[in-house]
Enzyme design. Structure first.
Site, PDB file in Angstrom:
ATOM      1  N   ALA A 256       0.864  -1.176   0.000  1.00 43.31           N
ATOM      2  CA  ALA A 256       0.000   0.000   0.000  1.00 43.31           C
ATOM      3  C   ALA A 256       0.901   1.225   0.000  1.00 43.31           C
ATOM      4  O   ALA A 256       2.074   1.150   0.332  1.00 43.31           O
ATOM      5  CB  ALA A 256      -0.881  -0.015   1.242  1.00 43.31           C
TER       6      ALA A 256
ATOM      7  N   GLY B 243       0.424  -5.093   0.654  1.00 49.54           N
ATOM      8  CA  GLY B 243      -0.687  -5.036  -0.286  1.00 49.54           C
ATOM      9  C   GLY B 243      -0.297  -5.572  -1.662  1.00 49.54           C
ATOM     10  O   GLY B 243      -1.146  -6.060  -2.407  1.00 49.54           O
TER      11      GLY B 243
ATOM     12  N   GLU C 251      -0.665  -9.145  -1.411  1.00 47.01           N
ATOM     13  CA  GLU C 251      -2.103  -9.412  -1.258  1.00 47.01           C
ATOM     14  C   GLU C 251      -2.828  -9.312  -2.603  1.00 47.01           C
ATOM     15  O   GLU C 251      -3.780 -10.051  -2.854  1.00 47.01           O
ATOM     16  CB  GLU C 251      -2.706  -8.449  -0.226  1.00 47.01           C
ATOM     17  CG  GLU C 251      -2.207  -8.760   1.187  1.00 47.01           C
ATOM     18  CD  GLU C 251      -2.666  -7.746   2.214  1.00 47.01           C
ATOM     19  OE1 GLU C 251      -2.293  -6.570   2.090  1.00 47.01           O
ATOM     20  OE2 GLU C 251      -3.411  -8.136   3.141  1.00 47.01           O
TER      21      GLU C 251
ATOM     22  N   GLU D  18       3.763  -5.808   7.093  1.00 44.88           N
ATOM     23  CA  GLU D  18       2.925  -4.833   7.792  1.00 44.88           C
ATOM     24  C   GLU D  18       3.253  -4.716   9.275  1.00 44.88           C
ATOM     25  O   GLU D  18       3.180  -3.644   9.864  1.00 44.88           O
ATOM     26  CB  GLU D  18       1.443  -5.186   7.616  1.00 44.88           C
ATOM     27  CG  GLU D  18       0.870  -4.820   6.258  1.00 44.88           C
ATOM     28  CD  GLU D  18       1.097  -5.881   5.191  1.00 44.88           C
ATOM     29  OE1 GLU D  18       1.935  -6.800   5.404  1.00 44.88           O
ATOM     30  OE2 GLU D  18       0.440  -5.812   4.142  1.00 44.88           O
TER      31      GLU D  18
HETATM   32  N1  3HC Z   1       4.571   3.484   0.194  1.00 47.16           N
HETATM   33  C1  3HC Z   1       5.073   4.699  -0.092  1.00 47.16           C
HETATM   34  N2  3HC Z   1       6.360   4.932  -0.381  1.00 47.16           N
HETATM   35  C2  3HC Z   1       7.196   3.895  -0.360  1.00 47.16           C
HETATM   36  C3  3HC Z   1       6.757   2.583  -0.046  1.00 47.16           C
HETATM   37  C4  3HC Z   1       5.379   2.399   0.230  1.00 47.16           C
HETATM   38  N3  3HC Z   1       4.872   1.193   0.500  1.00 47.16           N
HETATM   39  N4  3HC Z   1       7.815   1.754  -0.099  1.00 47.16           N
HETATM   40  C5  3HC Z   1       8.877   2.503  -0.432  1.00 47.16           C
HETATM   41  N5  3HC Z   1       8.506   3.787  -0.589  1.00 47.16           N
HETATM   42  C6  3HC Z   1       9.384   4.910  -0.996  1.00 47.16           C
HETATM   43  C7  3HC Z   1      10.437   5.215   0.039  1.00 47.16           C
HETATM   44  O1  3HC Z   1       9.955   6.114   1.013  1.00 47.16           O
HETATM   45  C8  3HC Z   1      11.531   5.819  -0.795  1.00 47.16           C
HETATM   46  O2  3HC Z   1      11.176   7.163  -1.052  1.00 47.16           O
HETATM   47  P1  3HC Z   1      12.305   8.292  -1.208  1.00 47.16           P
HETATM   48  O3  3HC Z   1      13.148   7.842  -2.369  1.00 47.16           O
HETATM   49  O4  3HC Z   1      11.525   9.511  -1.438  1.00 47.16           O
HETATM   50  O5  3HC Z   1      13.058   8.275   0.087  1.00 47.16           O
HETATM   51  C9  3HC Z   1      11.421   5.061  -2.113  1.00 47.16           C
HETATM   52  O6  3HC Z   1      10.106   4.495  -2.125  1.00 47.16           O
HETATM   53  C10 3HC Z   1      12.435   3.950  -2.266  1.00 47.16           C
HETATM   54  O7  3HC Z   1      12.403   3.141  -1.088  1.00 47.16           O
HETATM   55  P2  3HC Z   1      13.744   2.580  -0.425  1.00 47.16           P
HETATM   56  O8  3HC Z   1      14.743   3.668  -0.299  1.00 47.16           O
HETATM   57  O9  3HC Z   1      13.319   1.855   0.791  1.00 47.16           O
HETATM   58  O10 3HC Z   1      14.230   1.596  -1.572  1.00 47.16           O
HETATM   59  P3  3HC Z   1      14.872   0.150  -1.477  1.00 47.16           P
HETATM   60  O11 3HC Z   1      15.096  -0.275  -2.862  1.00 47.16           O
HETATM   61  O12 3HC Z   1      15.976   0.162  -0.492  1.00 47.16           O
HETATM   62  O13 3HC Z   1      13.719  -0.787  -0.838  1.00 47.16           O
HETATM   63  C11 3HC Z   1      11.519  -1.723  -0.612  1.00 47.16           C
HETATM   64  C12 3HC Z   1      12.545  -1.033  -1.540  1.00 47.16           C
HETATM   65  C13 3HC Z   1      12.041  -3.107  -0.214  1.00 47.16           C
HETATM   66  C14 3HC Z   1      10.245  -1.863  -1.361  1.00 47.16           C
HETATM   67  C15 3HC Z   1      11.356  -0.881   0.665  1.00 47.16           C
HETATM   68  O14 3HC Z   1      11.086   0.443   0.304  1.00 47.16           O
HETATM   69  C16 3HC Z   1      10.229  -1.325   1.555  1.00 47.16           C
HETATM   70  O15 3HC Z   1      10.400  -2.217   2.360  1.00 47.16           O
HETATM   71  N6  3HC Z   1       9.058  -0.659   1.453  1.00 47.16           N
HETATM   72  C17 3HC Z   1       7.947  -0.861   2.352  1.00 47.16           C
HETATM   73  C18 3HC Z   1       7.193  -2.110   2.041  1.00 47.16           C
HETATM   74  C19 3HC Z   1       6.030  -2.252   2.961  1.00 47.16           C
HETATM   75  O16 3HC Z   1       6.118  -2.080   4.167  1.00 47.16           O
HETATM   76  N7  3HC Z   1       4.882  -2.602   2.399  1.00 47.16           N
HETATM   77  C20 3HC Z   1       3.697  -2.800   3.169  1.00 47.16           C
HETATM   78  C21 3HC Z   1       2.934  -1.537   3.216  1.00 47.16           C
HETATM   79  S1  3HC Z   1       1.539  -1.635   4.288  1.00 47.16           S
HETATM   80  C22 3HC Z   1       0.373  -2.410   3.400  1.00 47.16           C
HETATM   81  O17 3HC Z   1       0.604  -2.837   2.314  1.00 47.16           O
HETATM   82  C23 3HC Z   1      -0.984  -2.502   4.067  1.00 47.16           C
HETATM   83  C24 3HC Z   1      -1.877  -3.466   3.336  1.00 47.16           C
HETATM   84  O18 3HC Z   1      -1.883  -4.687   4.021  1.00 47.16           O
HETATM   85  C25 3HC Z   1      -3.273  -2.975   3.268  1.00 47.16           C
END
Ligand code: 3HC
Ligand code: NAI
Length: 685
Positions: free
Chosen positions: A66, A105, A108, A128
């Site tokens: 998400a 997400g 998912e 998450e």
């Molecule tokens: N939403 C918004 N922005 C995100 C994001 C997300 N899910 N994931 C990454 N970004 C952004 C980062 O803030 C960063 O922004 P910036 O360049 O402006 O600083 C950019 O994307 C690149 O991210 P990273 O520097 O972390 O890049 P990496 O290549 O090192 O890592 C990644 C990539 C493994 C995808 C890592 O960013 C990550 O772990 N992201 C989060 C994943 C996550 O937690 N997903 C679950 C979200 S909650 C959800 O899905 C709820 C659902 O169940 C309803």
């Protein structure tokens, strides 16, 4: 071919519709992506030429989850469950083609596709929990139906993704595609004759098979992981969802998931953990650094001192494949340092987290020497010798003559003035502090201390290098103890006052442990060693610490400190230490009294916040969130409380200021001003 939206495109290749999401940087499920997906699926369904659909992503990764930046705001666009329902109920099979990371997400969505194909380097997970949440789009109900409840439980409570290979073995994906032939492999899969419309929600065998033994499995899991999950709300909610997947119907389980998701999303813990996610990424950005401050190449590293820190620092680079030359004064110290590094690797190998060949490969990158001249080719040299200015200046003077032009010279000093160290060299622009935390091969924090003359390219290189070795780097200015140790001093000083006034070390430790710290200040002192920085010659018995050391108490290393330790490191309050504290208090004429838990917490933590406000106002930290990152990654501040500055904001700065005044503190001007203006440090409240 039809462009569905700016971020989702539908193209048709013969009888296959290819939906491509292109929403950099990580194809997160923003409102635009959700709308685009809904329209794309509808269009593919409406196109009679399309027999099956492939969903894939442009750029570095499949959907990474998400869009976290949308959380907490008003909901816009198509809802994710609606998009998922359209996909799962689609009359044409949908195949997810996964590269990079399918997270949260993103996974998912893939779970509502009928099949999943991934390249070998792909990673799949539900992270998450790391944001204080649970997978809120059916992940907790669909994942156990594919991989079984036991593995699902591990995945949702740890948040750690699994490899494509493990995903295939557990049934999460259907096929592994060649690394550079994903789309073609997914299309070939889609063209298989008679592809059934498999809905993960309908799969029952794995959850049914686990039902009989589930109560014991969940009880055992809770017991085994109690320590790691302590204080966090999200892991238990995740466990409850997997239990629901085992014991209830799919629809009932979805209701449990939704009911448990909402309070987490609205709660303070998730707010803190989402804040930390972005704060960590922001910390790596240095304000005012010119774009042309290109990082220099670090192909080899020199380390001076193979003691506690030097060895740990070396391991970071060896792990990243960077050759290290390590220098000591005496053969014995060198041998001891190298043996410790080897032992650490061998312990890791014994736990199965590394092969014997890996150990040798890493040790093969290490060159031990007694000759500092061997550092002449290093691109970066890190000094980790004794914490004495004269010694450090002497080392840097020599190093200046030996190191090649352009090499970066760094000190791992904990407290000393980096500018004074830089000034003995002919190149202060190449000098900075790289303050690692102990154990340096484990702790994620790196304070990058920017000297008055540190050149932008040198700073930029340090930040890039930190990332390369897996550290979270925070820029600090030159001041006594930088960000972390400077704030720590205020906490330790107050903890010492409290035990003189009437609290016990045990009580102080318990209050801070209950707040969420891994240990309290006195346990920490015992662990670090009471005699760090203490010398028998200079000791005049003036402080409690002097007296403890004079009485032979050294902390955990000799089993005697504020606590006595048995062979298993179980601790009981030390009667010797207790008497020393009582005598000290009597001598100072202190009327000991009962001290309440709340007072302990306030007096240990609010002065840290006050110091943080000074650090911020002096420009020693770039932003409040950097201070929080230091405390979470360097000292074990509980991440679900967001760090000291975020936490103070959540308490309310007016209250923090009022309590500081009550305890006789001078409130830092920045804190006083923000409190008066009803503002916060972090802008989160
Ligand atoms: N939403 C918004 N922005 C995100 C994001 C997300 N899910 N994931 C990454 N970004 C952004 C980062 O803030 C960063 O922004 P910036 O360049 O402006 O600083 C950019 O994307 C690149 O991210 P990273 O520097 O972390 O890049 P990496 O290549 O090192 O890592 C990644 C990539 C493994 C995808 C890592 O960013 C990550 O772990 N992201 C989060 C994943 C996550 O937690 N997903 C679950 C979200 S909650 C959800 O899905 C709820 C659902 O169940 C309803
Ligand atoms: P240590 O005493 O374990 O190791 C220092 C090593 O440097 C010794 O092995 C010594 O023989 C060697 N040494 C001294 N002078 C030398 C020289 N001229 N050339 C080559 N080797 C020399 O000390 P530790 O704990 O590793 O600390 C090193 C530095 O790291 C200090 O500045 C300390 O403040 C800092 N630091 C320590 C932390 C800790 O928790 N121990 C945490 C963060 C920083």
């Amino acid at each position: 071919m039809a462009a569905m939206s700016a971020v989702v495109d539908l193209s048709v290749d013969g009888d296959i519709g290819v939906l491509t999401i292109n929403s950099p940087p990580v194809n997160a499920l923003s409102a635009a992506v959700r709308d685009g997906l809904a329209a794309g699926v509808a269009a593919a369904v409406a196109d009679p030429a399309v027999k099956a659909i492939v969903l894939h992503c442009a750029g570095r990764t499949f959907i990474a989850g998400a869009d976290i930046s949308e959380f907490g705001g008003a909901m816009k666009g198509a809802s994710l469950p609606a998009v998922q329902a359209a996909m799962e109920d689609c009359p044409k099979p949908i195949i997810a083609a996964i590269h990079g990371t399918a997270l949260g997400g993103g996974l998912e969505v893939a779970l509502t596709c009928h099949y999943r194909v991934a390249v070998p380097s792909a990673k799949l997970g539900l992270p998450e929990v790391k944001l204080g949440l649970l997978p809120g789009a059916g992940g907790t109900q669909r994942l156990p139906r594919l991989v079984g409840p036991e593995q699902a439980l591990k995945m949702v409570t740890s948040g750690t993704p699994i490899s494509a290979k493990a995903a295939l073995a557990s049934g999460l994906i259907d096929e592994i595609a060649p690394e550079d032939g994903l789309l073609e492999a997914a299309k070939a899969f889609a063209r298989r004759p008679n592809l059934a419309l498999v809905k993960v929600r309908d799969k029952q065998d794995k959850v049914e098979a686990a039902r009989a033994t589930a109560p014991e499995m969940f009880a055992q899991f809770r017991k085994d992981n109690a320590r790691a999950m302590r204080g966090f709300e999200a892991p238990e909610a995740n466990i409850k969802c997997i239990e629901a997947a085992v014991n209830l119907s799919f629809d009932e389980g979805m209701k449990v998931e939704r009911d448990l998701f909402v309070p987490l999303m609205m709660g303070l813990q998730s707010k803190a953990q989402r804040y930390v996610f972005f704060a960590e990424r922001q910390a790596n950005k240095v304000e005012g650094l010119p774009a042309d401050a290109a990082p220099l190449t670090i192909g080899s590293v020199g380390i001076i001192g193979a003691g506690t820190m030097g060895g740990g620092i070396a391991m970071n680079f060896l792990n990243a494949g960077v050759p290290v030359t390590i220098v000591e004064m005496k053969q014995e110290a060198l041998d001891r340092g190298v043996a410790t590094i080897r032992k650490n690797y061998e312990n890791t190998a014994a736990k199965g987290r590394m092969t014997a060949a890996d150990v040798e490969a890493r040790m093969g990158l290490l060159t031990p020497t007694l000759d500092m001249e061997e550092l002449s080719a290093a691109d970066l040299v890190i000094e980790a010798v004794f914490e004495t200015m004269e010694i450090k200046r002497d080392v840097f003077g020599k190093l200046d003559r030996i190191a090649k032009p352009g090499a970066i010279l760094a000190s791992n000093t904990s407290y000393l003035n980096v500018d004074e160290i830089a000034d003995v060299t002919s190149r202060p622009g190449s000098v900075l502090g790289l303050h690692f935390f102990s154990p340096a091969n484990v702790m994620r924090l790196l304070e990058v201390v920017r000297g008055a003359k540190t050149e932008p390219a040198v700073l930029a290189t340090a930040m890039a290098t930190a990332k390369k070795i897996g550290k979270v780097a925070v820029v600090a200015g030159v001041c006594h103890g930088f960000i972390g140790n400077r704030m720590l001093s205020s906490r330790q000083a107050e903890a010492m006052k409290l035990i003189v006034e009437g609290a016990t070390p045990e009580q102080v430790d318990r209050v801070l442990y209950d707040f969420g710290w891994p240990m309290g200040p006195f346990q920490m002192s015992d662990l670090a060693g009471l005699d760090i920085g203490w010398s028998a010659e200079k000791s005049k018995g003036e402080t409690i610490r002097d007296r403890l050391c004079e009485a032979g108490l050294r902390g955990q290393k000799n089993g005697r400190g504020f606590y006595d330790y048995d062979a298993q490191r179980n601790r009981t309050p030390s009667p010797v230490a207790t008497q020393i504290i009582l005598d000290y208090a009597a001598e100072k004429g202190v009327n000991r009294r009962e001290v309440g838990d709340e007072e302990i917490l306030e007096r240990c933590l609010y002065p840290m916040v006050n110091e943080g406000a000074l650090i911020l106002a002096e420009g020693m930290a770039q932003r409040a969130s950097d201070i929080d990152i230091v405390w979470i990654n360097g000292y074990g501040w509980p991440v679900y409380r967001g760090g000291p500055m975020f936490w103070a904001d959540s308490v309310g700065l007016a209250k923090v200021a009022e309590r500081l005044t009550h305890y006789g503190y001078e409130v830092a001007p920045l804190l006083a001003r923000l409190a008066a203006e009803e503002k916060s440090f972090t802008g989160q409240f």
